[in-house]
Design a protein around this motif. Structure first.
Motif, PDB file in Angstrom:
ATOM      1  N   GLY A  63       0.808  -1.213   0.000  1.00 56.31           N
ATOM      2  CA  GLY A  63       0.000   0.000   0.000  1.00 56.31           C
ATOM      3  C   GLY A  63       0.839   1.259   0.000  1.00 56.31           C
ATOM      4  O   GLY A  63       0.352   2.315   0.378  1.00 56.31           O
ATOM      5  N   GLY A  64       2.072   1.163  -0.402  1.00 52.64           N
ATOM      6  CA  GLY A  64       2.944   2.314  -0.379  1.00 52.64           C
ATOM      7  C   GLY A  64       2.600   3.362  -1.426  1.00 52.64           C
ATOM      8  O   GLY A  64       2.903   4.535  -1.264  1.00 52.64           O
ATOM      9  N   HIS A  65       1.946   2.972  -2.509  1.00 49.90           N
ATOM     10  CA  HIS A  65       1.623   3.897  -3.599  1.00 49.90           C
ATOM     11  C   HIS A  65       0.131   4.169  -3.698  1.00 49.90           C
ATOM     12  O   HIS A  65      -0.388   4.452  -4.768  1.00 49.90           O
ATOM     13  N   SER A  66      -0.567   4.109  -2.607  1.00 51.12           N
ATOM     14  CA  SER A  66      -2.012   4.308  -2.672  1.00 51.12           C
ATOM     15  C   SER A  66      -2.354   5.744  -3.069  1.00 51.12           C
ATOM     16  O   SER A  66      -3.349   5.982  -3.746  1.00 51.12           O
ATOM     17  N   GLY A  67      -1.543   6.704  -2.671  1.00 51.00           N
ATOM     18  CA  GLY A  67      -1.793   8.087  -3.061  1.00 51.00           C
ATOM     19  C   GLY A  67      -1.613   8.287  -4.555  1.00 51.00           C
ATOM     20  O   GLY A  67      -2.369   9.021  -5.192  1.00 51.00           O
ATOM     21  N   LEU A  68      -0.618   7.630  -5.129  1.00 50.62           N
ATOM     22  CA  LEU A  68      -0.375   7.735  -6.565  1.00 50.62           C
ATOM     23  C   LEU A  68      -1.499   7.077  -7.370  1.00 50.62           C
ATOM     24  O   LEU A  68      -1.941   7.609  -8.384  1.00 50.62           O
ATOM     25  N   ALA A  69      -1.978   5.951  -6.894  1.00 50.57           N
ATOM     26  CA  ALA A  69      -3.083   5.273  -7.574  1.00 50.57           C
ATOM     27  C   ALA A  69      -4.346   6.126  -7.531  1.00 50.57           C
ATOM     28  O   ALA A  69      -5.081   6.214  -8.519  1.00 50.57           O
ATOM     29  N   ALA A  70      -4.600   6.750  -6.407  1.00 51.99           N
ATOM     30  CA  ALA A  70      -5.784   7.605  -6.298  1.00 51.99           C
ATOM     31  C   ALA A  70      -5.668   8.817  -7.212  1.00 51.99           C
ATOM     32  O   ALA A  70      -6.654   9.246  -7.816  1.00 51.99           O
ATOM     33  N   LYS A  71      -4.455   9.337  -7.340  1.00 57.10           N
ATOM     34  CA  LYS A  71      -4.224  10.482  -8.231  1.00 57.10           C
ATOM     35  C   LYS A  71      -4.530  10.104  -9.686  1.00 57.10           C
ATOM     36  O   LYS A  71      -5.229  10.826 -10.391  1.00 57.10           O
ATOM     37  N   TRP A  72      -4.025   8.940 -10.147  1.00 52.29           N
ATOM     38  CA  TRP A  72      -4.280   8.515 -11.524  1.00 52.29           C
ATOM     39  C   TRP A  72      -5.757   8.175 -11.741  1.00 52.29           C
ATOM     40  O   TRP A  72      -6.294   8.383 -12.825  1.00 52.29           O
ATOM     41  N   ARG A  73      -6.392   7.650 -10.711  1.00 53.61           N
ATOM     42  CA  ARG A  73      -7.819   7.340 -10.830  1.00 53.61           C
ATOM     43  C   ARG A  73      -8.622   8.620 -11.014  1.00 53.61           C
ATOM     44  O   ARG A  73      -9.508   8.702 -11.869  1.00 53.61           O
ATOM     45  N   MET A  74      -8.303   9.646 -10.230  1.00 55.22           N
ATOM     46  CA  MET A  74      -9.002  10.924 -10.359  1.00 55.22           C
ATOM     47  C   MET A  74      -8.717  11.575 -11.712  1.00 55.22           C
ATOM     48  O   MET A  74      -9.614  12.141 -12.337  1.00 55.22           O
ATOM     49  N   LEU A  75      -7.467  11.490 -12.178  1.00 56.93           N
ATOM     50  CA  LEU A  75      -7.144  12.033 -13.503  1.00 56.93           C
ATOM     51  C   LEU A  75      -7.937  11.326 -14.597  1.00 56.93           C
ATOM     52  O   LEU A  75      -8.393  11.957 -15.551  1.00 56.93           O
ATOM     53  N   SER A  76      -8.100  10.018 -14.451  1.00 54.46           N
ATOM     54  CA  SER A  76      -8.858   9.268 -15.454  1.00 54.46           C
ATOM     55  C   SER A  76     -10.307   9.709 -15.490  1.00 54.46           C
ATOM     56  O   SER A  76     -10.879   9.900 -16.568  1.00 54.46           O
ATOM     57  N   PHE A  77     -10.907   9.873 -14.316  1.00 58.91           N
ATOM     58  CA  PHE A  77     -12.313  10.252 -14.279  1.00 58.91           C
ATOM     59  C   PHE A  77     -12.547  11.713 -14.640  1.00 58.91           C
ATOM     60  O   PHE A  77     -13.555  12.054 -15.246  1.00 58.91           O
ATOM     61  N   LEU A  78     -11.634  12.592 -14.268  1.00 51.62           N
ATOM     62  CA  LEU A  78     -11.857  14.022 -14.469  1.00 51.62           C
ATOM     63  C   LEU A  78     -11.325  14.561 -15.789  1.00 51.62           C
ATOM     64  O   LEU A  78     -11.776  15.610 -16.245  1.00 51.62           O
ATOM     65  N   ILE A  79     -10.371  13.874 -16.420  1.00 51.94           N
ATOM     66  CA  ILE A  79      -9.788  14.376 -17.669  1.00 51.94           C
ATOM     67  C   ILE A  79     -10.020  13.414 -18.830  1.00 51.94           C
ATOM     68  O   ILE A  79     -10.483  13.817 -19.895  1.00 51.94           O
ATOM     69  N   ALA A  80      -9.713  12.134 -18.647  1.00 52.62           N
ATOM     70  CA  ALA A  80      -9.774  11.189 -19.764  1.00 52.62           C
ATOM     71  C   ALA A  80     -11.207  10.926 -20.223  1.00 52.62           C
ATOM     72  O   ALA A  80     -11.505  11.012 -21.421  1.00 52.62           O
TER      73      ALA A  80
END
Length: 111
Positions: free
Chosen positions: A29-46
């Motif tokens: 779970g060390g990269h959970s912040g990074l995964a959440a960031k990419w998830r938000m980018l996918s939903f809000l931009i892609a």
């Protein structure tokens, strides 16, 4: 000499176990912040970007809805049929469009 070998093995073993601990902590779970960031980018931009592109193509298609059929010119090097196709009457291609695709002797329905 044997003491040197034992010491080297002990150091190597301790460095390997530390590396394994770090990798397992990162995977846990060390990269959970990074995964959440990419998830938000996918939903809000892609996804909105894909929607805007779809709307653009739909509006362009509505604007140019009528297609004029190109004039038939019987060029010798086009529509060569050395043997018939294995489906239908043998003259039409598999994805034949009677409005746009000409047969060797002209469009369908033109007399």
């Amino acid at each position: 000499m044997a003491a040197l070998g034992r010491t080297a093995r002990l150091l190597l073993r301790s460095s390997l176990t530390q590396a394994q601990r770090q990798l397992s902590a990162t995977a846990h779970g060390g990269h959970s912040g990074l995964a959440a960031k990419w998830r938000m980018l996918s939903f809000l931009i892609a996804l909105p970007g894909v929607g805007v592109c779809m709307l653009n193509m739909y509006l362009k298609q509505q604007q140019h809805h009528t297609h004029e059929r190109p004039e038939f010119v019987p060029y010798a090097h086009l529509r060569i049929r050395t043997k018939p196709f294995p489906w239908g009457d043998g003259k039409k291609t598999l994805f034949h469009n009677p409005h746009l695709n000409a047969l060797p002797d002209g469009y369908e329905g033109d007399e």
